[in-house]
Design a protein around this motif. Sequence first.
Motif, PDB file in Angstrom:
ATOM      1  N   CYS A  54       0.798  -1.570  -0.328  1.00 12.10           N
ATOM      2  CA  CYS A  54      -0.016   0.255   0.159  1.00 12.10           C
ATOM      3  C   CYS A  54       0.732   1.151   0.045  1.00 12.10           C
ATOM      4  CB  CYS A  54      -1.531   0.309   0.716  1.00 12.10           C
ATOM      5  SG  CYS A  54      -1.862  -1.734   1.459  1.00 12.10           S
ATOM      6  N   PHE A  55       0.286   2.072  -0.754  1.00  7.69           N
ATOM      7  CA  PHE A  55       1.423   3.877  -0.685  1.00  7.69           C
ATOM      8  C   PHE A  55       0.680   4.545  -0.534  1.00  7.69           C
ATOM      9  CE2 PHE A  55      -0.023   3.439  -4.929  1.00  7.69           C
ATOM     10  CZ  PHE A  55      -0.440   4.480  -5.522  1.00  7.69           C
ATOM     11  N   ALA A  56       1.731   5.706  -0.317  1.00  5.38           N
ATOM     12  CA  ALA A  56       0.618   7.479  -0.103  1.00  5.38           C
ATOM     13  C   ALA A  56       2.272   8.099  -0.534  1.00  5.38           C
ATOM     14  CB  ALA A  56       0.059   7.346   1.571  1.00  5.38           C
ATOM     15  N   ARG A  64      -0.715  19.648  -2.751  1.00  6.74           N
ATOM     16  CA  ARG A  64      -1.652  19.689  -3.505  1.00  6.74           C
ATOM     17  C   ARG A  64      -1.950  18.509  -4.017  1.00  6.74           C
ATOM     18  NH1 ARG A  64      -1.977  25.964  -5.977  1.00  6.74           N
ATOM     19  NH2 ARG A  64      -2.212  27.091  -3.748  1.00  6.74           N
ATOM     20  N   LEU A  65      -0.507  18.015  -4.254  1.00  6.16           N
ATOM     21  CA  LEU A  65      -0.952  16.291  -5.511  1.00  6.16           C
ATOM     22  C   LEU A  65      -0.704  15.379  -4.005  1.00  6.16           C
ATOM     23  CD1 LEU A  65      -0.620  15.006  -8.089  1.00  6.16           C
ATOM     24  CD2 LEU A  65       1.526  15.270  -7.832  1.00  6.16           C
ATOM     25  N   HIS A  66      -1.320  14.174  -4.292  1.00 11.20           N
ATOM     26  CA  HIS A  66      -1.707  13.164  -3.314  1.00 11.20           C
ATOM     27  C   HIS A  66      -2.564  12.131  -3.516  1.00 11.20           C
ATOM     28  CE1 HIS A  66      -4.938  14.811  -1.507  1.00 11.20           C
ATOM     29  NE2 HIS A  66      -4.188  15.713  -0.859  1.00 11.20           N
ATOM     30  N   ARG A  67      -1.884  10.823  -3.415  1.00 14.57           N
ATOM     31  CA  ARG A  67      -2.797   9.818  -3.885  1.00 14.57           C
ATOM     32  C   ARG A  67      -1.943   9.203  -2.201  1.00 14.57           C
ATOM     33  NH1 ARG A  67      -2.805  12.988  -7.077  1.00 14.57           N
ATOM     34  NH2 ARG A  67      -3.014  13.057  -9.379  1.00 14.57           N
ATOM     35  N   ALA A  68      -2.940   8.044  -2.468  1.00 17.65           N
ATOM     36  CA  ALA A  68      -3.069   6.992  -1.947  1.00 17.65           C
ATOM     37  C   ALA A  68      -4.347   5.339  -2.427  1.00 17.65           C
ATOM     38  CB  ALA A  68      -4.193   7.068  -0.545  1.00 17.65           C
ATOM     39  N   SER A  69      -3.045   4.291  -2.285  1.00 18.94           N
ATOM     40  CA  SER A  69      -3.967   3.372  -2.600  1.00 18.94           C
ATOM     41  C   SER A  69      -3.852   1.855  -1.497  1.00 18.94           C
ATOM     42  CB  SER A  69      -2.523   3.001  -3.562  1.00 18.94           C
ATOM     43  OG  SER A  69      -3.328   1.332  -3.864  1.00 18.94           O
ATOM     44  N   ASP A  70      -4.894   1.229  -1.275  1.00 13.53           N
ATOM     45  CA  ASP A  70      -5.227   0.279   0.102  1.00 13.53           C
ATOM     46  C   ASP A  70      -4.526  -0.935  -1.040  1.00 13.53           C
ATOM     47  OD1 ASP A  70      -6.912   1.860   1.716  1.00 13.53           O
ATOM     48  OD2 ASP A  70      -8.380   1.547   0.342  1.00 13.53           O
ATOM     49  N   THR A  77      -8.993   1.097   4.089  1.00 17.01           N
ATOM     50  CA  THR A  77      -7.844   0.866   5.723  1.00 17.01           C
ATOM     51  C   THR A  77      -6.460   0.999   6.280  1.00 17.01           C
ATOM     52  OG1 THR A  77      -7.779  -1.368   4.777  1.00 17.01           O
ATOM     53  CG2 THR A  77      -9.485  -0.831   6.286  1.00 17.01           C
ATOM     54  N   ALA A  78      -5.889   1.708   4.480  1.00 11.63           N
ATOM     55  CA  ALA A  78      -4.569   1.207   4.251  1.00 11.63           C
ATOM     56  C   ALA A  78      -3.617   2.614   4.193  1.00 11.63           C
ATOM     57  CB  ALA A  78      -3.900   0.284   3.931  1.00 11.63           C
ATOM     58  N   GLY A  79      -4.002   3.015   2.321  1.00  7.84           N
ATOM     59  CA  GLY A  79      -4.263   4.232   1.900  1.00  7.84           C
ATOM     60  C   GLY A  79      -3.963   5.371   3.229  1.00  7.84           C
ATOM     61  N   THR A  80      -5.169   5.296   2.960  1.00 13.08           N
ATOM     62  CA  THR A  80      -6.014   7.089   3.712  1.00 13.08           C
ATOM     63  C   THR A  80      -5.187   7.219   4.981  1.00 13.08           C
ATOM     64  OG1 THR A  80      -7.673   6.969   2.353  1.00 13.08           O
ATOM     65  CG2 THR A  80      -8.029   8.124   4.310  1.00 13.08           C
ATOM     66  N   PRO A  81      -5.147   6.657   5.806  1.00 13.22           N
ATOM     67  CA  PRO A  81      -4.110   6.723   7.130  1.00 13.22           C
ATOM     68  C   PRO A  81      -3.104   7.090   6.661  1.00 13.22           C
ATOM     69  CG  PRO A  81      -6.143   4.370   7.276  1.00 13.22           C
ATOM     70  CD  PRO A  81      -6.245   4.651   5.735  1.00 13.22           C
ATOM     71  N   MET A  82      -2.446   6.615   6.390  1.00 13.80           N
ATOM     72  CA  MET A  82      -1.109   6.390   5.521  1.00 13.80           C
ATOM     73  C   MET A  82      -1.082   7.567   5.342  1.00 13.80           C
ATOM     74  SD  MET A  82      -0.217   3.196   3.514  1.00 13.80           S
ATOM     75  CE  MET A  82       1.323   4.447   2.690  1.00 13.80           C
ATOM     76  N   LEU A  83      -1.755   8.276   4.265  1.00 10.64           N
ATOM     77  CA  LEU A  83      -2.090   9.565   3.852  1.00 10.64           C
ATOM     78  C   LEU A  83      -2.273  10.905   4.305  1.00 10.64           C
ATOM     79  CD1 LEU A  83      -1.540  11.440   1.047  1.00 10.64           C
ATOM     80  CD2 LEU A  83      -3.983  10.794   0.734  1.00 10.64           C
ATOM     81  N   GLN A  84      -3.111  10.317   5.812  1.00  6.09           N
ATOM     82  CA  GLN A  84      -3.887  11.292   6.583  1.00  6.09           C
ATOM     83  C   GLN A  84      -2.150  11.561   7.737  1.00  6.09           C
ATOM     84  OE1 GLN A  84      -6.843   9.352   8.343  1.00  6.09           O
ATOM     85  NE2 GLN A  84      -8.045  10.281   7.605  1.00  6.09           N
ATOM     86  N   VAL A  85      -1.451  10.661   7.891  1.00  6.01           N
ATOM     87  CA  VAL A  85      -0.354  11.250   8.943  1.00  6.01           C
ATOM     88  C   VAL A  85       0.659  11.707   7.744  1.00  6.01           C
ATOM     89  CG1 VAL A  85       1.636   9.595   9.526  1.00  6.01           C
ATOM     90  CG2 VAL A  85      -0.351   8.998  10.336  1.00  6.01           C
ATOM     91  N   LEU A  86       1.390  11.990   6.680  1.00  2.22           N
ATOM     92  CA  LEU A  86       2.236  12.142   5.804  1.00  2.22           C
ATOM     93  C   LEU A  86       1.547  13.878   5.948  1.00  2.22           C
ATOM     94  CD1 LEU A  86       2.644  10.504   3.235  1.00  2.22           C
ATOM     95  CD2 LEU A  86       4.267  10.775   5.298  1.00  2.22           C
ATOM     96  N   LEU A  87       0.134  14.239   5.790  1.00  2.78           N
ATOM     97  CA  LEU A  87      -0.508  15.538   5.787  1.00  2.78           C
ATOM     98  C   LEU A  87      -0.136  16.091   7.243  1.00  2.78           C
ATOM     99  CD1 LEU A  87      -3.739  15.061   3.142  1.00  2.78           C
ATOM    100  CD2 LEU A  87      -1.226  16.334   2.740  1.00  2.78           C
ATOM    101  N   GLY A  88      -1.419  15.484   8.162  1.00  2.09           N
ATOM    102  CA  GLY A  88      -0.996  15.540   9.358  1.00  2.09           C
ATOM    103  C   GLY A  88       0.502  16.415  10.273  1.00  2.09           C
ATOM    104  N   ARG A  89       1.789  15.701   9.405  1.00  2.00           N
ATOM    105  CA  ARG A  89       2.606  15.902   9.810  1.00  2.00           C
ATOM    106  C   ARG A  89       3.510  16.885   9.370  1.00  2.00           C
ATOM    107  NH1 ARG A  89       5.554  10.491  13.255  1.00  2.00           N
ATOM    108  NH2 ARG A  89       7.128  11.810  13.164  1.00  2.00           N
ATOM    109  N   GLU A  90       2.785  17.443   8.276  1.00  2.00           N
ATOM    110  CA  GLU A  90       3.213  18.269   6.879  1.00  2.00           C
ATOM    111  C   GLU A  90       4.743  17.539   6.516  1.00  2.00           C
ATOM    112  OE1 GLU A  90       3.090  22.339   9.624  1.00  2.00           O
ATOM    113  OE2 GLU A  90       0.669  22.155   9.115  1.00  2.00           O
ATOM    114  N   VAL A  91       4.539  16.688   6.023  1.00  2.06           N
ATOM    115  CA  VAL A  91       5.567  16.974   5.448  1.00  2.06           C
ATOM    116  C   VAL A  91       5.765  16.121   3.721  1.00  2.06           C
ATOM    117  CG1 VAL A  91       7.332  13.845   5.052  1.00  2.06           C
ATOM    118  CG2 VAL A  91       5.980  15.353   7.115  1.00  2.06           C
ATOM    119  N   VAL A  97       5.328   3.580   1.148  1.00  2.00           N
ATOM    120  CA  VAL A  97       4.742   2.978   0.672  1.00  2.00           C
ATOM    121  C   VAL A  97       5.278   1.551   1.911  1.00  2.00           C
ATOM    122  CG1 VAL A  97       5.056   0.622  -0.826  1.00  2.00           C
ATOM    123  CG2 VAL A  97       6.202   2.831  -1.347  1.00  2.00           C
ATOM    124  N   VAL A  98       4.130   0.437   2.536  1.00  2.00           N
ATOM    125  CA  VAL A  98       4.134  -0.112   3.180  1.00  2.00           C
ATOM    126  C   VAL A  98       3.623  -1.337   3.056  1.00  2.00           C
ATOM    127  CG1 VAL A  98       2.024  -0.361   5.592  1.00  2.00           C
ATOM    128  CG2 VAL A  98       3.129   1.887   5.682  1.00  2.00           C
TER     129      VAL A  98
END
Length: 208
Positions: A54-56, A64-70, A77-91, A97-98
Amino acid sequence: MAERYLTVARAGVHESEIKRSRFLCALAPAADEEAAQAVIRDVRKAHPTASHNCFAYVIGPDGRLHRASDDGEPGGTAGTPMLQVLLGREVRDTVAVVTRYYGGIQLGAGGLARAYGGAVSAALDEIGTVERRRLALLTVTVDHARAGRLENDLRSAGHTLRDVRYGAEVVLALGVPESEVAAFRSWLADVTSGAAACEAEGSAYVQV
């Protein structure tokens, strides 16, 4: 446009185990979407027998450009939580890729979300982040007699020196926050008695 942002310090992998499932989070810098996709392909190639890869990723200083895949896990349950961490920590400019090797025990939707998001968070903690700032790129030209002292003065003042070239004259390339360019030119004229030339060469994000 963002004046500064965080990005992952280097490429790296962090592994964790939850209820016998192995989660390997690969983090890497990615300046554009093509670079992010290349990392994803490499991880998939390295783990062809994994249950899921899975990736984000988040690209651009403003994210502005972000993608995620379960990648086959239940939706969200996978890509979105990963993406939320990156966005939440402003990375930014970062791909995660998990890789999961299933251990035989169901985690449930909540457990999966915590596992995938937690894998990214733990990897960021271990690998670390660096700050990049948007700076005006300036080139200062000065004679050899003043160059050594000027270089020391620049470093002491906290300016980001990008390069120093010695030729007939000494050319110092540095970055200065755009709001401070006028003040810098005045400071430079004072410390060199007007003997240094200063040219602007646009702007860029520079690691500080």
